[in-house]
Design an enzyme around this catalytic site. Structure first.
Site, PDB file in Angstrom:
ATOM      1  N   ASP A  31       0.851  -1.191   0.000  1.00  0.00           N
ATOM      2  CA  ASP A  31       0.000   0.000   0.000  1.00  0.00           C
ATOM      3  C   ASP A  31       0.888   1.243   0.000  1.00  0.00           C
ATOM      4  O   ASP A  31       1.878   1.324   0.725  1.00  0.00           O
ATOM      5  CB  ASP A  31      -0.911  -0.001   1.239  1.00  0.00           C
ATOM      6  N   GLY A  97     -16.497   2.370   3.026  1.00  0.00           N
ATOM      7  CA  GLY A  97     -15.214   3.068   3.078  1.00  0.00           C
ATOM      8  C   GLY A  97     -14.289   2.760   1.909  1.00  0.00           C
ATOM      9  O   GLY A  97     -13.097   3.040   1.979  1.00  0.00           O
ATOM     10  N   HIS A 104     -10.164  -5.496  -3.338  1.00  0.00           N
ATOM     11  CA  HIS A 104      -8.840  -5.692  -2.746  1.00  0.00           C
ATOM     12  C   HIS A 104      -8.966  -6.061  -1.293  1.00  0.00           C
ATOM     13  O   HIS A 104      -9.870  -5.602  -0.598  1.00  0.00           O
ATOM     14  CB  HIS A 104      -7.962  -4.449  -2.908  1.00  0.00           C
TER      15      HIS A 104
END
Ligand code: 5GP
Ligand code: ZN
Length: 122
Positions: A31, A97, A104
Site C-alpha cells: 500500500d 469506506g 482488494h
C-alpha cells in the site's frame, strides 16, 4: 481490465508498484500509504468492483485469493501463529469506506499490541 481503473493499471504494470506477489490470477503489492509496518494489497487481475458483485460461481477463485493471504502475510513480515498474526480488511462500496473501485484485501500486520488506529480510514 477496466481502462480507468487504478488497480487494473497496477496489475498490468502500466502504473508502477512495489510488487510482492503475482500469478496468473492475482497481484499483491505494498500500500502506498501504509497504516502499519506491514500493509499489503491483494487484488484479482480480473476487474471486479467489490464483494457486492460476487456470485456463487466466483467461489473458486475467491477461495484461492483468501488462501493466499496467510502466505503473503508470512512472507512479508507478519509472524505466524497465535502470538503473531495479521488483519484482513475489505472495504466494499461507499458506505464500506472503499476508495478504489477494484476488489482488494488489505493485509495489515507487524504492529503489536494491535493498534486500532492502524485500521484503514473508513
Ligand atoms: P480502500 O479505501 O479502497 O479500501 O483502499 C485503497 C487503498 O489503496 C488505500 O489504502 C490507499 O493507500 C491505496 N492506494 C491508493 N492509490 C494507490 C497507488 O497508486 N498505489 C498503491 N500502492 N496504493 C494505493
Ligand atoms: Zn480494475
Amino acid at each position: 481490465m477496466s481502462d480507468n481503473c487504478l488497480f487494473c493499471k497496477i496489475a498490468s504494470g502500466k502504473i508502477p508498484s512495489k510488487k510482492v506477489y503475482e500469478d496468473e490470477d492475482f497481484f499483491a503489492f505494498h500500500d502506498i500509504n501504509p497504516a502499519a509496518p506491514v500493509h499489503l494489497l491483494l487484488i484479482p487481475k480480473r476487474h471486479i468492483v467489490s464483494l457486492q458483485d460476487i456470485q456463487s460461481d466466483d467461489a473458486s477463485w475467491l477461495g484461492k485469493m483468501l488462501a493466499l493471504v496467510p502466505q503473503l502475510a508470512a512472507d512479508n513480515g507478519c509472524r505466524p501463529g497465535p502470538e503473531g498474526g495479521f488483519r484482513v480488511v475489505a472495504n466494499n462500496g461507499t458506505d464500506g469506506g472503499q476508495e478504489v473501485a477494484h476488489l482488494h484485501f488489505h493485509i495489515i500486520g507487524g504492529a503489536r499490541p494491535w493498534d486500532k488506529r492502524a485500521a484503514p480510514a473508513a
